[in-house]
Scaffold this motif. Structure first.
Motif, PDB file in Angstrom:
ATOM      1  N   GLY A 116       0.849  -1.113   0.096  1.00  0.00           N
ATOM      2  CA  GLY A 116       0.078   0.111   0.158  1.00  0.00           C
ATOM      3  C   GLY A 116       0.598   1.325   0.289  1.00  0.00           C
ATOM      4  N   ILE A 117       1.834   1.144  -0.488  1.00  0.00           N
ATOM      5  CA  ILE A 117       3.037   2.554  -0.597  1.00  0.00           C
ATOM      6  C   ILE A 117       2.729   3.043  -1.571  1.00  0.00           C
ATOM      7  CG2 ILE A 117       5.386   3.038  -0.646  1.00  0.00           C
ATOM      8  CD1 ILE A 117       5.817   0.801   1.246  1.00  0.00           C
ATOM      9  N   ASP A 118       2.454   4.283  -1.806  1.00  0.00           N
ATOM     10  CA  ASP A 118       1.816   5.140  -2.826  1.00  0.00           C
ATOM     11  C   ASP A 118       3.024   6.010  -3.725  1.00  0.00           C
ATOM     12  OD1 ASP A 118      -0.812   4.367  -2.454  1.00  0.00           O
ATOM     13  OD2 ASP A 118      -1.136   6.004  -1.096  1.00  0.00           O
ATOM     14  N   ASN A 119       4.083   5.922  -2.763  1.00  0.00           N
ATOM     15  CA  ASN A 119       5.352   6.889  -3.700  1.00  0.00           C
ATOM     16  C   ASN A 119       6.705   6.393  -3.651  1.00  0.00           C
ATOM     17  OD1 ASN A 119       3.758   9.698  -3.120  1.00  0.00           O
ATOM     18  ND2 ASN A 119       3.673   8.548  -1.354  1.00  0.00           N
ATOM     19  N   VAL A 120       7.376   6.917  -4.827  1.00  0.00           N
ATOM     20  CA  VAL A 120       8.733   6.310  -4.644  1.00  0.00           C
ATOM     21  C   VAL A 120       9.530   7.286  -5.261  1.00  0.00           C
ATOM     22  CG1 VAL A 120       8.322   3.822  -5.314  1.00  0.00           C
ATOM     23  CG2 VAL A 120       8.048   5.302  -6.942  1.00  0.00           C
ATOM     24  N   LEU A 121      10.935   7.582  -4.693  1.00  0.00           N
ATOM     25  CA  LEU A 121      11.898   8.461  -5.199  1.00  0.00           C
ATOM     26  C   LEU A 121      12.628   7.733  -6.030  1.00  0.00           C
ATOM     27  CD1 LEU A 121      12.369  11.584  -4.678  1.00  0.00           C
ATOM     28  CD2 LEU A 121      14.398  11.077  -3.446  1.00  0.00           C
ATOM     29  N   VAL A 122      12.750   8.114  -7.412  1.00  0.00           N
ATOM     30  CA  VAL A 122      13.307   7.538  -8.406  1.00  0.00           C
ATOM     31  C   VAL A 122      14.850   8.196  -8.540  1.00  0.00           C
ATOM     32  CG1 VAL A 122      13.451   7.048 -10.850  1.00  0.00           C
ATOM     33  CG2 VAL A 122      11.358   6.483  -9.534  1.00  0.00           C
ATOM     34  N   LEU A 123      15.843   7.221  -8.199  1.00  0.00           N
ATOM     35  CA  LEU A 123      17.230   7.606  -8.266  1.00  0.00           C
ATOM     36  C   LEU A 123      18.230   6.614  -9.333  1.00  0.00           C
ATOM     37  CD1 LEU A 123      17.042   8.339  -4.797  1.00  0.00           C
ATOM     38  CD2 LEU A 123      17.678  10.084  -6.010  1.00  0.00           C
ATOM     39  N   ARG A 124      19.367   7.229  -9.657  1.00  0.00           N
ATOM     40  CA  ARG A 124      20.191   6.497 -10.157  1.00  0.00           C
ATOM     41  C   ARG A 124      20.868   5.484  -9.095  1.00  0.00           C
ATOM     42  NH1 ARG A 124      25.692   8.494 -12.713  1.00  0.00           N
ATOM     43  NH2 ARG A 124      26.114   8.423 -10.771  1.00  0.00           N
ATOM     44  N   GLY A 125      21.421   6.277  -7.979  1.00  0.00           N
ATOM     45  CA  GLY A 125      22.220   5.835  -7.066  1.00  0.00           C
ATOM     46  C   GLY A 125      23.593   5.995  -7.380  1.00  0.00           C
ATOM     47  N   ASP A 126      24.450   6.071  -6.220  1.00  0.00           N
ATOM     48  CA  ASP A 126      25.693   6.482  -6.543  1.00  0.00           C
ATOM     49  C   ASP A 126      26.651   4.954  -6.875  1.00  0.00           C
ATOM     50  OD1 ASP A 126      26.148   8.997  -5.974  1.00  0.00           O
ATOM     51  OD2 ASP A 126      25.696   8.768  -3.700  1.00  0.00           O
ATOM     52  N   ALA A 127      28.026   5.386  -6.865  1.00  0.00           N
ATOM     53  CA  ALA A 127      28.825   4.148  -7.493  1.00  0.00           C
ATOM     54  C   ALA A 127      29.050   3.498  -6.389  1.00  0.00           C
ATOM     55  CB  ALA A 127      30.183   4.897  -7.857  1.00  0.00           C
ATOM     56  N   ILE A 128      29.247   2.043  -6.594  1.00  0.00           N
ATOM     57  CA  ILE A 128      29.940   1.295  -5.349  1.00  0.00           C
ATOM     58  C   ILE A 128      31.179   2.074  -4.756  1.00  0.00           C
ATOM     59  CG2 ILE A 128      31.146  -0.804  -5.007  1.00  0.00           C
ATOM     60  CD1 ILE A 128      29.217  -2.465  -6.822  1.00  0.00           C
ATOM     61  N   LYS A 129      31.483   2.170  -3.580  1.00  0.00           N
ATOM     62  CA  LYS A 129      32.441   2.849  -2.953  1.00  0.00           C
ATOM     63  C   LYS A 129      33.574   2.671  -3.744  1.00  0.00           C
ATOM     64  CE  LYS A 129      30.593   4.382   1.473  1.00  0.00           C
ATOM     65  NZ  LYS A 129      29.950   3.788   2.598  1.00  0.00           N
ATOM     66  N   TYR A 143      19.907   5.011 -15.945  1.00  0.00           N
ATOM     67  CA  TYR A 143      19.977   6.536 -15.338  1.00  0.00           C
ATOM     68  C   TYR A 143      18.611   6.477 -14.743  1.00  0.00           C
ATOM     69  CZ  TYR A 143      23.864   8.315 -18.463  1.00  0.00           C
ATOM     70  OH  TYR A 143      24.906   8.329 -18.873  1.00  0.00           O
ATOM     71  N   ALA A 144      18.351   7.484 -13.930  1.00  0.00           N
ATOM     72  CA  ALA A 144      17.025   7.575 -13.215  1.00  0.00           C
ATOM     73  C   ALA A 144      15.985   7.587 -14.205  1.00  0.00           C
ATOM     74  CB  ALA A 144      17.203   8.857 -12.320  1.00  0.00           C
ATOM     75  N   ILE A 145      16.096   8.251 -15.182  1.00  0.00           N
ATOM     76  CA  ILE A 145      14.933   8.259 -16.276  1.00  0.00           C
ATOM     77  C   ILE A 145      14.529   7.184 -16.809  1.00  0.00           C
ATOM     78  CG2 ILE A 145      16.360   8.919 -18.452  1.00  0.00           C
ATOM     79  CD1 ILE A 145      14.125  10.913 -19.119  1.00  0.00           C
ATOM     80  N   ASP A 146      15.423   5.988 -17.027  1.00  0.00           N
ATOM     81  CA  ASP A 146      15.232   4.658 -17.252  1.00  0.00           C
ATOM     82  C   ASP A 146      14.322   3.869 -16.207  1.00  0.00           C
ATOM     83  OD1 ASP A 146      17.015   5.275 -19.566  1.00  0.00           O
ATOM     84  OD2 ASP A 146      18.438   4.532 -18.460  1.00  0.00           O
ATOM     85  N   LEU A 147      14.690   4.215 -15.036  1.00  0.00           N
ATOM     86  CA  LEU A 147      13.991   3.490 -13.825  1.00  0.00           C
ATOM     87  C   LEU A 147      12.485   4.165 -13.757  1.00  0.00           C
ATOM     88  CD1 LEU A 147      13.693   1.843 -11.389  1.00  0.00           C
ATOM     89  CD2 LEU A 147      15.273   3.608 -10.192  1.00  0.00           C
ATOM     90  N   GLY A 175       8.888  10.819  -7.480  1.00  0.00           N
ATOM     91  CA  GLY A 175       9.599  12.126  -7.155  1.00  0.00           C
ATOM     92  C   GLY A 175      11.048  11.700  -7.789  1.00  0.00           C
ATOM     93  N   VAL A 176      11.875  12.819  -7.975  1.00  0.00           N
ATOM     94  CA  VAL A 176      13.079  12.770  -8.647  1.00  0.00           C
ATOM     95  C   VAL A 176      14.131  13.598  -7.872  1.00  0.00           C
ATOM     96  CG1 VAL A 176      12.590  11.947 -10.895  1.00  0.00           C
ATOM     97  CG2 VAL A 176      12.694  14.418 -10.600  1.00  0.00           C
ATOM     98  N   ALA A 177      15.554  13.687  -7.981  1.00  0.00           N
ATOM     99  CA  ALA A 177      16.285  14.352  -7.381  1.00  0.00           C
ATOM    100  C   ALA A 177      16.884  15.548  -8.451  1.00  0.00           C
ATOM    101  CB  ALA A 177      17.613  13.416  -7.126  1.00  0.00           C
TER     102      ALA A 177
END
Ligand code: FAD
Length: 317
Positions: A116-129, A143-147, A175-177
């Motif tokens: 029942g979760i209505d929202n997601v913030l869609v991100l690319r994410g960072d590099a593995i450290k 990219y975030a846009i593909d997700l 949502g996006v960053a």
């Protein structure tokens, strides 16, 4: 309820925050202890970050190193469910491209939908450290846009398997960053703004910004967004400074400028307690000015520390 509905129903600037899952092995009690004192400010939604896998090296008895992959802060989905259950607040899980195939992403979205979760913030994410630059996962999104396109597809009932009978469409608010001081990989701010506009044109309904310490940078960013035709709500992200070293650490991690006045004051502090006081003062000043300018939400990066956020909120809300 969707973040955009909370915003359009609100008469005043809303209070919200972002939390990070506790380290593996720690209790969810840490999250509750952190959130309980902030409930009086009635956050309508709370973001929960997602932390990708990391490589760790374990020394074996023969002296060789074994490379292992581990996720140090798992639990994003579980925390979202717990927040909804315990506080009745809308959680906003962050979902990232890195470390996920499209199939795994789809399954995670199905879980979120069933909860029942209505929202997601869609991100690319960072590099593995240890990798230094972002490397897309094979079979995953780049990219975030593909997700975002993948979430859009699911919102119209389009799953990866095309021959499903009566596929159920989801209805996530996306949502996006955005980066008032530019994403560090973008060649220039205009190109970055165009990428942000692409995300909005593709269906992003609101933007949450990277932290910044100079409100003029945010106001200019909002103007620049408008100039390129971005008309969705832009939520400023604020980080209360809590240590002296953050004067140099935050600019290097988050690729932002620390205003001279703030940096000077922090570097002159004799200890972290003094730095925290400066952080609260600066946070109150920033928040009051942003609220006066009519921002829809003040979104605090609380990073597991509630005291400074609480002290700021007491003076602003
Ligand atoms: P994108 O929008 O994909 O942009 C990444 C870069 O690629 C930018 O420089 C952009 O200009 C460029 N770009 C975009 N599209 C294209 C294209 N088609 N072709 C060429 N270049 C392109 N990270 C986490 O791992 N977990 C989290 O929970 C998390 N939460 C965050 C929350 C907020 C509010 C913010 C601001 C950041 C968060 N991050 C998180 C960090 C984020 O993942 C990184 O900043 C990441 O480097 C970029 O993510 P993005 O979604 O902005 O990427």
């Amino acid at each position: 309820m969707k973040v955009t509905e909370h915003i359009s129903n609100a008469k005043n600037t809303l209070f919200s925050l972002e939390i990070i899952p506790p380290k593996k092995g720690e209790s969810i009690r840490n999250i509750y202890d952190h959130l309980d004192p902030l409930m009086e400010f009635k956050p309508p939604f709370i973001d929960v970050t997602y932390h990708r896998e990391e490589y760790v090296y374990k020394e074996l008895s023969n002296g060789l190193l074994e490379k292992k992959i581990t996720r140090k802060r798992p639990g994003t989905v579980g925390i979202c469910a717990a927040l909804k259950h315990k506080y009745g607040i809308d959680p906003v899980p962050h979902i990232i491209c890195g470390g996920f195939t499209r199939e795994e992403t789809e399954n995670a979205l199905i879980d979120l939908n069933f909860l029942g979760i209505d929202n997601v913030l869609v991100l690319r994410g960072d590099a593995i450290k240890s990798e230094g630059r972002f490397i897309p996962t094979e079979g995953g999104n780049n990219y975030a846009i593909d997700l975002l396109h993948q979430v859009n597809d699911l919102n119209t009932g389009k799953y990866l398997e095309e021959d499903l009978e009566n596929p159920n469409p989801t209805d996530f608010c996306i949502g996006v960053a955005g980066y008032p001081e530019k994403h560090f990989e973008a060649p220039n701010l205009q190109t970055d703004l165009q990428r942000l506009k692409d995300k909005v044109d593709a269906g992003a309904e609101y933007i949450v910004t990277q932290m910044f310490f100079d409100n003029d940078k945010f106001f200019k960013f909002v103007e620049e967004c408008k100039a390129v035709g971005i008309n969705v709500p832009i939520i400023p992200g604020l980080k209360p400074i809590s240590t002296k070293s953050q004067a140099t650490v935050l600019p290097s991690i988050f690729h932002l400028d620390m205003p001279e006045e703030l940096a000077k004051e922090l570097l002159a502090c004799k200890d972290n307690k003094a730095a925290r006081e400066i952080g609260v003062e600066w946070g109150v000043k920033q928040s009051k000015e942003l609220k006066e300018a009519g921002v829809p939400v003040l979104h605090y990066y609380s990073m597991g520390k509630s005291t400074s956020v609480q002290r700021i909120a007491e003076q602003v809300f």
